[in-house]
Design a protein around this motif. Structure first.
Motif, PDB file in Angstrom:
ATOM      1  N   UNK A  68       0.846  -1.199   0.000  1.00 47.04           N
ATOM      2  CA  UNK A  68       0.000   0.000   0.000  1.00 47.04           C
ATOM      3  C   UNK A  68       0.877   1.242   0.000  1.00 47.04           C
ATOM      4  N   UNK A  69       0.357   2.315  -0.585  1.00 44.80           N
ATOM      5  CA  UNK A  69       1.058   3.602  -0.485  1.00 44.80           C
ATOM      6  C   UNK A  69       0.080   4.681  -0.033  1.00 44.80           C
ATOM      7  N   UNK A  70       0.642   5.683   0.637  1.00 49.70           N
ATOM      8  CA  UNK A  70      -0.155   6.824   1.069  1.00 49.70           C
ATOM      9  C   UNK A  70       0.132   7.987   0.111  1.00 49.70           C
ATOM     10  N   UNK A  71      -0.910   8.489  -0.522  1.00 50.12           N
ATOM     11  CA  UNK A  71      -0.772   9.618  -1.441  1.00 50.12           C
ATOM     12  C   UNK A  71      -1.586  10.798  -0.935  1.00 50.12           C
ATOM     13  N   UNK A  72      -1.170  12.016  -1.295  1.00 42.35           N
ATOM     14  CA  UNK A  72      -2.035  13.172  -1.032  1.00 42.35           C
ATOM     15  C   UNK A  72      -2.896  13.429  -2.272  1.00 42.35           C
ATOM     16  N   UNK A  73      -3.719  14.470  -2.210  1.00 39.17           N
ATOM     17  CA  UNK A  73      -4.636  14.694  -3.337  1.00 39.17           C
ATOM     18  C   UNK A  73      -3.909  15.261  -4.555  1.00 39.17           C
ATOM     19  N   UNK A  74      -2.611  15.528  -4.413  1.00 42.17           N
ATOM     20  CA  UNK A  74      -1.820  15.907  -5.592  1.00 42.17           C
ATOM     21  C   UNK A  74      -1.185  14.673  -6.235  1.00 42.17           C
ATOM     22  N   UNK A  95      -2.759  18.822   1.725  1.00 43.13           N
ATOM     23  CA  UNK A  95      -3.919  19.618   1.303  1.00 43.13           C
ATOM     24  C   UNK A  95      -5.223  18.979   1.786  1.00 43.13           C
ATOM     25  N   UNK A  96      -6.060  19.760   2.439  1.00 41.14           N
ATOM     26  CA  UNK A  96      -7.343  19.252   2.938  1.00 41.14           C
ATOM     27  C   UNK A  96      -7.210  18.234   4.055  1.00 41.14           C
ATOM     28  N   UNK A  97      -5.975  18.019   4.545  1.00 35.44           N
ATOM     29  CA  UNK A  97      -5.685  17.033   5.603  1.00 35.44           C
ATOM     30  C   UNK A  97      -6.189  15.636   5.213  1.00 35.44           C
ATOM     31  N   UNK A  98      -6.035  15.347   3.907  1.00 33.98           N
ATOM     32  CA  UNK A  98      -6.571  14.079   3.393  1.00 33.98           C
ATOM     33  C   UNK A  98      -5.441  13.148   2.975  1.00 33.98           C
ATOM     34  N   UNK A  99      -5.604  11.889   3.333  1.00 36.55           N
ATOM     35  CA  UNK A  99      -4.699  10.822   2.909  1.00 36.55           C
ATOM     36  C   UNK A  99      -5.482   9.893   1.998  1.00 36.55           C
ATOM     37  N   UNK A 100      -4.917   9.585   0.837  1.00 34.83           N
ATOM     38  CA  UNK A 100      -5.526   8.573  -0.023  1.00 34.83           C
ATOM     39  C   UNK A 100      -4.709   7.295   0.145  1.00 34.83           C
ATOM     40  N   UNK A 101      -5.313   6.333   0.822  1.00 32.88           N
ATOM     41  CA  UNK A 101      -4.643   5.050   1.045  1.00 32.88           C
ATOM     42  C   UNK A 101      -4.921   4.206  -0.188  1.00 32.88           C
ATOM     43  N   UNK A 102      -3.875   3.842  -0.893  1.00 32.05           N
ATOM     44  CA  UNK A 102      -4.034   3.089  -2.148  1.00 32.05           C
ATOM     45  C   UNK A 102      -3.344   1.739  -1.959  1.00 32.05           C
ATOM     46  N   UNK A 103      -4.074   0.673  -2.212  1.00 26.55           N
ATOM     47  CA  UNK A 103      -3.528  -0.655  -1.887  1.00 26.55           C
ATOM     48  C   UNK A 103      -3.923  -1.694  -2.913  1.00 26.55           C
ATOM     49  N   UNK A 104      -3.165  -2.754  -2.939  1.00 20.68           N
ATOM     50  CA  UNK A 104      -3.586  -3.858  -3.801  1.00 20.68           C
ATOM     51  C   UNK A 104      -4.382  -4.865  -2.964  1.00 20.68           C
ATOM     52  N   UNK A 105      -4.865  -5.899  -3.641  1.00 22.37           N
ATOM     53  CA  UNK A 105      -5.851  -6.757  -2.981  1.00 22.37           C
ATOM     54  C   UNK A 105      -5.293  -7.544  -1.796  1.00 22.37           C
ATOM     55  N   UNK A 106      -3.977  -7.842  -1.823  1.00 18.48           N
ATOM     56  CA  UNK A 106      -3.400  -8.614  -0.710  1.00 18.48           C
ATOM     57  C   UNK A 106      -3.521  -7.843   0.594  1.00 18.48           C
ATOM     58  N   UNK A 107      -3.285  -6.557   0.491  1.00 18.76           N
ATOM     59  CA  UNK A 107      -3.323  -5.704   1.668  1.00 18.76           C
ATOM     60  C   UNK A 107      -4.753  -5.583   2.184  1.00 18.76           C
ATOM     61  N   UNK A 108      -5.669  -5.368   1.272  1.00 23.62           N
ATOM     62  CA  UNK A 108      -7.060  -5.154   1.655  1.00 23.62           C
ATOM     63  C   UNK A 108      -7.666  -6.401   2.267  1.00 23.62           C
ATOM     64  N   UNK A 109      -7.165  -7.574   1.898  1.00 32.99           N
ATOM     65  CA  UNK A 109      -7.766  -8.844   2.333  1.00 32.99           C
ATOM     66  C   UNK A 109      -7.882  -8.961   3.845  1.00 32.99           C
TER      67      UNK A 109
END
Ligand SMILES: Cc1cc2nc3c(=O)[nH]c(=O)nc-3n(C[C@H](O)[C@H](O)[C@H](O)COP(=O)(O)OP(=O)(O)OC[C@H]3O[C@@H](n4cnc5c(N)ncnc54)[C@H](O)[C@@H]3O)c2cc1C
Length: 480
Positions: A328-334, A356-370
Motif C-alpha cells: 500500500x502507499x499513502x498519497x495526497x490529493x496531488x 492539502x485538505x488534511x486528506x490521505x488517499x490510502x491506495x492498496x492492492x488486494x493482498x493488503x485489503x484482504x
C-alpha cells in the motif's frame, strides 16, 4: 440489609471533615490553599474544598452485594470478570451502553506479541528486548519501564490465554499500521476485535456472570470521601440510582475519553470538536473523574494518539486504511507520496495533517485489503466511502473525478514505488524492506482517510504491575 452512617448524598468536602486544616489525602497543598483562600474571600469564614470534588455517601441500603463489581464490557472488563470468577469470586459486570464491547468490539483486533513459533516460519527475527526497546523508544522514553517490561513479557501469554478462551489467530503475523515490527496477530474470524469479544462473552455466559445494562457508573463509594476502603459503586439503572456493594474490589474497565471533546481538549486544546474520533460514543472517561473524586491520581492524560483511520466522508472510523501498509502507499490529493507508510502513528498523523485538505488517499492492492472484514468492506464500497477498480489506471480515473488527483502523477508515484519495492530500497521515504511490497494484485483499492483521536493513553495511576489504583500521595486506594 446494610447499615449506613450518613444520610446526605453527594456532599462537597467541607471543613468539618478536616478539623486540623491539613489538606485531606488526594488534595495538594496548593489546591488546598487556593480553595481556602477563595472560600475565605467569598464568605469570610470557614474553608470549602474544591467544588468539583464530589463525595458519594455510603447508601442506607445497598441494592446488590457481590465480591467484585466491574464496570465496562470491553476486552479488559470481560477478561477481568473471567479471571475473578475463576479465582473464586462472585462477580457483577455493569455496562452503560445498550451493546457490549466498547471500542474492543469495533477494533481491528491486531495483537502485538513476540511469537517465535509463528515468526520463525516467516523468517522474522524478533526478541523480547527488541519489543521492549521499540515500545520504550516509540513512547519517547516516557513509558514506565516496569510496566512496559511486564507488557512485553506477558504479551504471548495473553495471546495464548485468548486462544484458550476460544479465539483463533491467523498463522501469519504482519505489521499493523503504526507498528514497528512484524509481530501483529489477527484473529482468524472476520470481525477481528468483535471475534475476541464474542469469545469472551461466551466464557462470561458459561460462568453465568451477570451483565447489567444499560447501567452507568455514576460514582464510587468509599468509607470516607478520601480515606479508607472502596466499598462499592453508585450507578444509574432504569432511570434510578442503584448501589452495588463490592466485598472484595471495584474494577474499572471503562476505557478512555476520546469521544468527550471537553475532557480531551482540557488536556490537548487542539483536539476540539473539529477533530473526528475513531472511538465509540461511550468513550467519555467520566469514571476517571469519579475516581479523582475519591483521591485517585491520574497520569499521562495529555498523551493522546491520533490514527489515520477516519473516513473522509463520515468523519468516523470506517476507512480501510488501518490494516495494511505493506502493499500500500499513502498519497495526497496531488498524487504524491509524502511519508514512509510504516512510520509511527504520530508521524503518520502529523504528516497527514500537513497535506492539502488534511486528506490521505490510502491506495492498496488486494493482498493488503484482504485483512479487512469483507462485509464491512463491501458496505463501505457500496456507500461510495472508498473505491475499488480492476486496474490502477481505472482507480486513477476515479480519484481524478473525486479528488482531482492528476492521473499522470498518480501513475508515476505508483511506478516509482513499485520500482523501489523491486529493488528492496525506498530511497524517497525509507519504508523498511520487509514492508516494501509492490502494488500489483488486482483489484486495487483507494480509501480517503483523515486523522482522528484514537487512543487516550492516560488514565488512573496504578501501582507497579498490580493494577491497584494509587492516590496522589502514591498510596494504594484499598479495594480499587
Ligand atoms: C476503531 C479502533 C480500532 C482499534 N484497533 C486496535 C487494534 O487493532 N489493536 C489494538 O491493540 N488496539 C486497537 N484499538 C484499541 C483497543 O480497541 C482498545 O485499547 C481496547 O479495546 C480497550 O479496551 P477496554 O476494555 O479498556 O475499553 P473498551 O473496549 O472501550 O470498553 C470500555 C467499556 O466501558 C463502558 N463504559 C464507559 N463508561 C462507563 C460507565 N460510566 N459506566 C459503565 N460502563 C461504562 C463503555 O461503554 C465500554 O463498553 C482500536 C481502537 C479503535 C477505536
Amino acid at each position: 440489609m446494610e447499615k449506613t452512617e450518613k444520610k446526605k448524598k453527594h456532599t462537597d468536602f467541607s471543613a468539618h471533615d478536616n478539623p486540623g486544616k491539613e489538606p485531606p489525602e488526594g488534595v495538594s497543598r496548593r489546591q488546598f490553599v487556593a480553595g481556602a483562600a477563595v472560600a475565605a474571600g467569598l464568605i469570610g469564614s470557614g474553608i470549602i474544598f474544591p467544588k468539583e470534588l464530589r463525595a458519594v455517601e455510603i447508601p442506607k441500603k445497598w441494592d446488590k452485594t457481590t465480591d467484585v463489581v466491574i464496570a465496562g464490557t470491553g476486552y479488559s472488563g470481560l477478561a477481568a470478570a473471567i479471571e475473578a470468577h475463576d479465582a473464586g469470586s462472585q462477580v457483577i459486570i455493569i455496562e452503560k451502553s445498550r451493546v457490549i464491547g466498547g471500542n474492543s468490539v469495533i477494533a481491528s483486533g491486531a495483537y502485538n506479541a513476540v511469537d517465535p513459533a509463528r515468526q520463525s516460519k516467516q523468517g522474522i527475527e524478533d526478541s523480547l528486548d527488541l519489543h521492549y526497546r521499540q515500545t520504550i523508544e516509540g513512547g519517547d522514553n516516557k513509558g514506565d519501564p516496569e510496566k512496559v517490561r511486564f507488557f512485553v513479557e506477558n504479551a504471548l501469554g495473553g495471546l495464548q490465554w485468548l486462544e484458550r478462551m476460544g479465539v483463533e489467530f491467523e498463522p501469519k503475523v504482519y505489521a499493523v499500521v503504526g507498528a514497528l515490527w512484524p509481530r501483529s496477530h489477527d484473529p482468524a474470524e472476520k470481525g477481528r476485535g468483535g471475534a475476541i469479544i464474542k469469545a469472551l462473552k461466551a466464557q462470561v455466559d458459561k460462568r453465568k456472570i451477570p451483565i447489567m445494562m444499560p447501567c452507568t457508573l455514576t460514582g464510587i463509594v468509599r468509607e470516607k470521601p478520601l480515606d479508607g476502603d472502596v466499598l462499592g459503586i453508585e450507578t444509574e439503572f432504569k432511570g434510578k440510582k442503584l448501589y452495588i456493594k463490592a466485598k472484595k474490589a471495584v474494577i474499572l474497565a471503562t476505557g478512555g475519553f476520546a469521544a468527550d471533546v471537553s475532557m480531551r481538549s482540557k488536556y490537548v486544546p487542539q483536539l476540539d470538536a473539529n477533530v473526528p474520533t475513531t472511538n465509540v460514543p461511550t468513550a467519555t472517561g467520566e469514571s476517571i473523574i469519579y475516581s479523582e473524586d475519591i483521591g485517585a491520581d491520574v497520569v499521562g492524560m495529555d498523551y493522546i494518539q491520533l490514527l489515520v483511520a477516519c473516513n473522509f466522508y463520515t468523519k468516523q472510523y470506517g476507512s480501510l486504511a488501518n490494516l495494511g501498509i505493506d502493499s500500500a502507499i499513502f498519497l495526497n490529493t496531488e498524487g504524491a507520496r509524502f511519508v514512509a507508510e510504516d512510520q509511527r502513528r504520530d508521524v503518520l498523523a502529523e504528516s497527514v495533517l500537513k497535506q492539502p485538505g488534511k486528506v490521505l488517499l490510502w491506495v492498496a492492492d488486494d493482498r493488503c485489503q484482504k485483512r479487512f472484514n469483507p462485509k464491512i468492506t463491501e458496505d463501505i464500497i457500496a456507500k461510495g466511502l472508498a473505491f475499488r477498480a480492476d486496474t490502477l489506471e481505472d482507480l486513477a480515473k476515479v480519484l481524478k473525478e473525486k479528488f482531482n488527483v492528476p492521473v499522470d502523477k498518480f501513475m508515476q508515484s505508483v511506478k516509482i514505488y513499485n520500482e523501489s519495492a523491486a529493488k528492496g530500497v525506498d530511497r524517497d521515504f525509507g519504508k523498511k524492506q520487509e514492508n516494501l511490497k509492490p502494488l500489483q494484485q488486482p483489484p486495487f483499492w483507494a480509501s480517503p482517510t483523515q486523522a482522528g483521536v484514537h487512543h487516550t493513553m492516560g488514565g488512573l495511576r496504578t501501582k507497579g504491575t498490580t493494577g491497584e489504583i494509587l492516590n496522589r500521595r502514591g498510596k494504594v486506594i484499598p479495594r480499587f
